[in-house]
Design an enzyme around this catalytic site. Structure first.
Site, PDB file in Angstrom:
ATOM      1  CB  CYS A 133      -0.653   0.295   6.734  1.00  0.00           C
ATOM      2  SG  CYS A 133      -0.821  -1.415   6.812  1.00  0.00           S
ATOM      3  CB  CYS A 136      -2.601  -1.803   4.161  1.00  0.00           C
ATOM      4  SG  CYS A 136      -2.646  -1.911   5.948  1.00  0.00           S
ATOM      5  CG  ASP A 137      -2.025   0.985   1.496  1.00  0.00           C
ATOM      6  OD1 ASP A 137      -2.848   0.498   1.312  1.00  0.00           O
ATOM      7  OD2 ASP A 137      -1.904   2.067   2.182  1.00  0.00           O
TER       8      ASP A 137
END
Ligand code: NAP
Length: 309
Positions: A133, A136-137
């Site tokens: 992701c 997300c990261d």
């Protein structure tokens, strides 16, 4: 007893919620306890959902669709379904707390889950330099060198997005041409921070506690080499999330839930399926939303027929 329970809170589930709620069916919708909103929650710009000429961020789109479903009375529960009893006229849906919810109809819209490479290192280093992701990261890879694995739209989108943070993004693809749409390909080709590594298969991810690189095998020559990296993003597609219905409804050879013709009717009366979980080919937010509409309408007709029985 509820009229209808919808499982899944992506575009398919929530659109089924809008339609079912407007039909007065007072739907109960199970969103996941950890990742409600489905895959669009991990997406940035959505440029192809009609009605948003300037584009919209994935999470914002899901917020709006949910608000629309709730406006008409869809009750969203942030809990996971752990078990289903689908036989007979009364369907039983057990949640993670062990509570059993009964309904006359069920719409199954659980979407799909990230596909894995199938090498031991990806689980071992997941969250330690290995991610599925970018939204997300990506932030953790400021000025780093990273790789995205895959050749589809997801890989191109992730690679482009990650150039906001990383100083260099390799795209590692197992063939010499991409599966991604032309516009997404071109955007990646035009991005100076992106470099393509063609015909390459990742056979291992190096690193004891954090990913430090990958081992690559050339799919044409068979030669192996190592590539040093600070992070690895895997974007090789998705598999339908069907584990809750294995052995309960018929599946296709693609692993999706089998439905009758263009309908959402599964092999079990009163059980309907929509979105990525039935779709091996199109898998777009808008097709999922359309599919959710079909499921709600099919369920509505089923419930009327059940009343008349
Ligand atoms: P996809 O289209 O199925 O592409 C998966 C890619 O990963 C392919 O290039 C495939 O290689 C590669 N791959 C699969 N298994 C692999 C493995 N074990 N090892 C190495 N590579 C592997 O999946 P996706 O990119 O996630 O897209 C899914 C759907 O969502 C598509 O319909 C796409 O259009 C849509 N989507 C749209 C957007 C957008 O429009 N903005 C964004 C994201 C996704 P091969 O090419 O060799 O098969």
């Amino acid at each position: 007893m509820h009229q209808i329970i919808i499982i899944g809170s992506g575009p398919a589930g929530l659109t089924a919620g809008i339609y079912a709620a407007r039909a007065g069916l007072e739907p109960v919708l199970f969103a996941s306890s950890v990742e409600p909103g489905g895959e669009l929650m991990n997406t940035t710009d959505v440029e192809n959902f009609p009605g948003f000429p300037e584009g919209i961020q994935g999470p914002e789109l899901m917020e709006k669709i949910q608000a629309q479903a709730e406006r008409f009375g869809t009750k969203v529960l942030y809990n996971d379904v752990t078990e289903l009893d689908l036989d007979g006229d009364v369907k039983r849906v057990t949640d993670a707390d062990g509570t059993v919810h009964e309904a006359k109809a069920v719409v199954f819209a659980t979407g799909s889950a990230y596909r894995k490479l199938g090498i031991a290192d990806e689980d071992r280093l997941s969250g330690h330099g290995v991610s599925w992701c970018a939204t997300c990261d990506g932030f953790f890879f400021r000025e780093k060198t990273i790789a995205v694995i895959g050749g589809g739209d997801s890989a191109m989108e992730e690679a482009n997005f990650l150039t906001r943070f990383a100083s260099k993004v390799y795209v590692i693809h197992r063939r010499d041409s991409l599966k991604a749409s032309k516009i997404m390909q071109q955007r990646a080709f035009d991005n100076e921070k992106i470099e393509f590594i063609w015909n390459a298969e990742v056979t291992a991810i190096h690193g004891e506690t954090e990913a430090t690189g990958v081992a690559l095998r050339d799919t044409v020559t068979g030669e192996s080499r190592d590539l040093d990296l600070d992070g690895v993003f895997i974007a090789i597609g998705n598999d339908p999330r069907t584990h809750l219905v294995h052995g309960k409804v018929e599946l296709t050879t693609d692993g999706t839930i089998a439905v009758e013709g263009r309908s959402s009717k599964t092999s079990v009366p009163g059980v309907f399926a929509a979105g990525d979980v039935i779709d091996p080919s199109y898998r777009q937010a808008i097709t999922a939303a359309g599919s959710g509409t079909v499921a709600a309408l099919d369920a509505e007709h089923y419930l009327v027929a059940l009343e008349d029985k």
